[in-house]
Design a protein around this motif. Structure first.
Motif: not given
Ligand code: XCC
Ligand code: SF4
Length: 664
Positions: A222-226
């Motif tokens: 999720d954070i990588t996508d953000i």
């Protein structure tokens, strides 16, 4: 000879070359060093200094009295803990990068996907209304970091699972409390003189694995996508042929995109390109290996030159100026190998140093600046290049299938949902779905099982999602291109042609196996396929696994309700009781089961049996390969091919020929 070791012609030719140069690689070392038969089956305990104890005969016990069940279970649980720790520490680093970005301490990182940030904020119960993006990002990072140190309750992402799954977890006592806590607990539990009942050790291993899948890994994705954007489909190229004869070759290898994204920015800097030209190169060519490659492939289409077992051979080409590694799956053998060539090997992570390699400490506050310094080292090395042997192999693929995109692709903007996918399974157009993931293993033929299993599954109308080195393998054999629809069964082929997707979807790196959990969870809640992941006609595979991370992934797949088949050897083979427990015992308690099946043919057969059993339990029509396949683009394609070949085409007669059915 080399054909027995790999099915990749590029790797095979480089193995031959290594032989003539007297270079030993993992392939040779695997031959020279037979695996320890005692350790391989989980019969050895070295948890205290009274041992190591080898429990090889019936009734053997360790000095402390430990049984072979206890020893096998403890070894397995410790593999899960190490794997979960690796993924989760990666996730923590991503959260720390997001925090640094939000607090202005890492100015080169931006929020590239604000929608995803808002979605994750909602999941993590971070207020968003009327707030600045960076404020939300800071709270999201902090809420994520809290998940690691949480001591009580349940990790927050469990709520992303179907209700019924959550109840199963609670009933079985395996709902993870906090990510770090579960890893620490396994290490404590398996210390000498502590938990000595294989069942309770293995149930705890499930809980720890779930803290990886629904915790550390899911947060990481999720954070990588953000930070770097949620993947959307893009075309790319794969295999050694993507190394360049006349440009500076820079290779990123490892797992974290934090550095590789900056390297990508640096190699595209016009100043850097000019500098490369001043050294006699035509430009700079960035490629990747393993999951760092998957991360940059998924988002920017950076070419991948190979998977885990290709790393040494990439160096043997003599064409790499600089290999930049971060964390995980990096062979120590790279350091002495680099000495034999002009290649510079640079380690960058405080978690991973290699003796003999140069270490550049990566500091996020000066990310791009450091990335440029590193790239410059590669450019400066270009004049040292000598003879090169770059294999010609290149394959095309489409990557970038996030679960968000699958949702959109199937239903479009207005009605984006998993409904069409579920309907396809219900109608029998798709027999089921499978996740094929994991490593290469020098003890099994490189890429063989990945390719075989994936091809057989799509042939049988099973939609396949892939990650990690498995996905790279499939890409090398053309299975990730839309043209691969021609290998698919009739129902799956129709779907591929209608939606324009390949029959095998690349969903990312190893931590992105969490995307597979999300996909399955959405299928289970969409309706028509039961109420739980365990109800779905779905299976998981890790055909060529080798890492502890793969054991953690398989265990959280099982914990999420999937039948999961791992290839190569069973690390608990010394105890048939433990083998039975992780299969039948876990299935009874949690709905998923784990089996080690070395023969890929048997693995596929058992997977299809399982899929059919789940279909029957749902009351779905029996899978019938002759029901579908009468529509699709192949009719048109055949027509165009005939025209291009200059054959006389009569639309009407052509049609009548074509209507006899798919000639394949
Ligand atoms: Fe490593 Fe992720 Fe395995 Fe490949 S697949 S060998 S773990 S790079 Ni995860
Ligand atoms: Fe041997 Fe028991 Fe020590 Fe393990 S914990 S090494 S079985 S004495």
């Amino acid at each position: 000879m080399t054909e027995n070791k790999t099915i990749d012609p590029a790797v095979a030719s480089l193995l031959e070359l290594s032989k003539t140069k007297g270079i030993s690689t993992a392939f040779d070392r695997a031959e020279a060093m037979k695996p320890c038969p005692i350790g391989a089956k989980g019969a050895c305990c070295k948890n205290c200094a009274m041992g190591p104890c080898r429990l090889v005969k019936e009734g053997d016990r360790g000095i402390c009295g430990a049984t072979k069940e206890t020893v096998a279970a403890r070894n397995f649980a410790r593999m899960v803990a190490a794997g979960a720790a690796a993924h989760s520490d990666h996730g923590r680093d991503m959260a720390l990068t997001l925090l640094a970005a939000a607090e202005g301490e890492a100015p080169d990182y931006k929020i590239r996907d604000v929608n995803k940030l808002l979605e994750v904020a909602e999941l993590l119960e971070v207020p968003t209304k009327g707030r600045e993006t960076m404020e939300i990002a800071r709270d999201v990072a902090e809420a994520a970091l809290d998940q690691f140190g949480q001591q009580k309750g349940e990790i927050i992402y469990l709520k992303r699972a179907p209700k019924k799954r959550q109840e199963v977890w609670r009933r079985a006592g395996v709902a993870p409390r906090g990510i770090d806590r579960e890893v620490v607990e396994i290490m404590h539990r398996t210390h000498v003189g502590n938990d000595q009942w294989y069942e309770s050790i293995l149930m705890s291993a499930l809980r720890t694995a779930l803290s990886d899948g629904w915790g550390g890994s899911m947060l990481s994705t999720d954070i990588t996508d953000i930070l770097f954007g949620s993947p959307v489909p893009l075309t790319a190229k794969v295999n050694m042929g993507m190394l360049s004869e006349d440009e500076v070759n820079i290779v990123v290898h490892g797992h974290e995109p934090v550095l590789s994204e900056m390297i990508l920015a640096a190699v595209n800097d016009p100043e850097m390109i000019e500098y490369a030209k001043s050294k006699g190169a035509k430009g700079i060519n960035l490629t990747g290996i393993c999951c760092t490659a998957n991360e940059t492939l998924m988002r920017q289409g950076v070419p991948t030159i190979g998977n885990f077992l290709s790393q040494e051979l990439a160096m043997v080409t003599g064409a790499i100026e600089l290999m930049i590694v971060d964390i995980q799956c990096i062979m120590q053998a790279l350091a002495p190998l680099a000495d034999k060539f002009h290649t510079k090997l640079i380690t960058t992570s405080p978690h991973a140093y290699i003796e003999g390699a140069e270490h550049v400490d990566f500091d996020e506050s000066r990310a791009l600046e450091i990335a440029k310094e590193i790239v410059k080292m590669g450019i400066d090395n270009f004049p040292n290049r000598k003879e090169t042997h770059i294999p010609k192999e290149i394959n095309h693929l489409v990557a970038g299938f996030s679960h968000e995109y699958i949702n959109y692709a199937l239903g479009g903007f207005y009605r984006g949902s998993f409904r069409p996918l579920n309907d396809a399974v219900i109608q029998g157009r798709l027999r089921g779905v499978a996740g094929v993931v994991g490593c290469n293993n020098a003890r099994t033929r490189h890429d063989y099982s990945h390719e075989y299993i994936t091809r057989k599954l799509i042939e049988n109308d099973v939609l396949v999602v892939m990650t990690g080195c498995g996905a790279i393998a499939a890409a090398k054999y053309g299975l990730l291109s839309p043209e691969a629809a021609k290998y698919a069964g009739p129902g799956l082929r129709e779907i591929c042609e209608t939606v324009g997707i390949p029959p095998v979807l690349h969903v990312g790196s190893c931590v992105d196996n969490a995307r597979i959990l999300t996909i399955l969870s959405q299928m289970a809640t969409e309706g028509g396929l039961g109420e739980d992941i365990a109800d779905l006609p779905a299976v998981g595979f890790a055909p060529e696994w080798m890492s502890e991370k793969a054991i953690s992934i398989a265990t959280y797949f099982v914990g999420s309700g999937l039948y999961t088949i791992m290839g190569s050897k069973s690390p608990v083979a010394n105890s048939p009781t433990v083998e039975r427990f992780i299969s039948e015992g876990w299935e009874e308690r949690i709905g998923g089961k784990l089996e080690f099946i070395a023969d890929p043919e048997e693995a596929v057969r058992k997977a299809l049996e399982h899929i059919d059993k789940k279909r029957a339990a749902l009351g779905l029509a029996e899978y019938d390969p002759t029901r579908f396949g009468q529509s699709g683009d192949w009719l048109m394609r055949q027509f165009i091919e005939a025209m291009e070949a200059g054959k006389p085409v009569n639309v009407y007669s052509a049609k009548s020929v074509l209507c006899e059915g798919n000639p394949r």
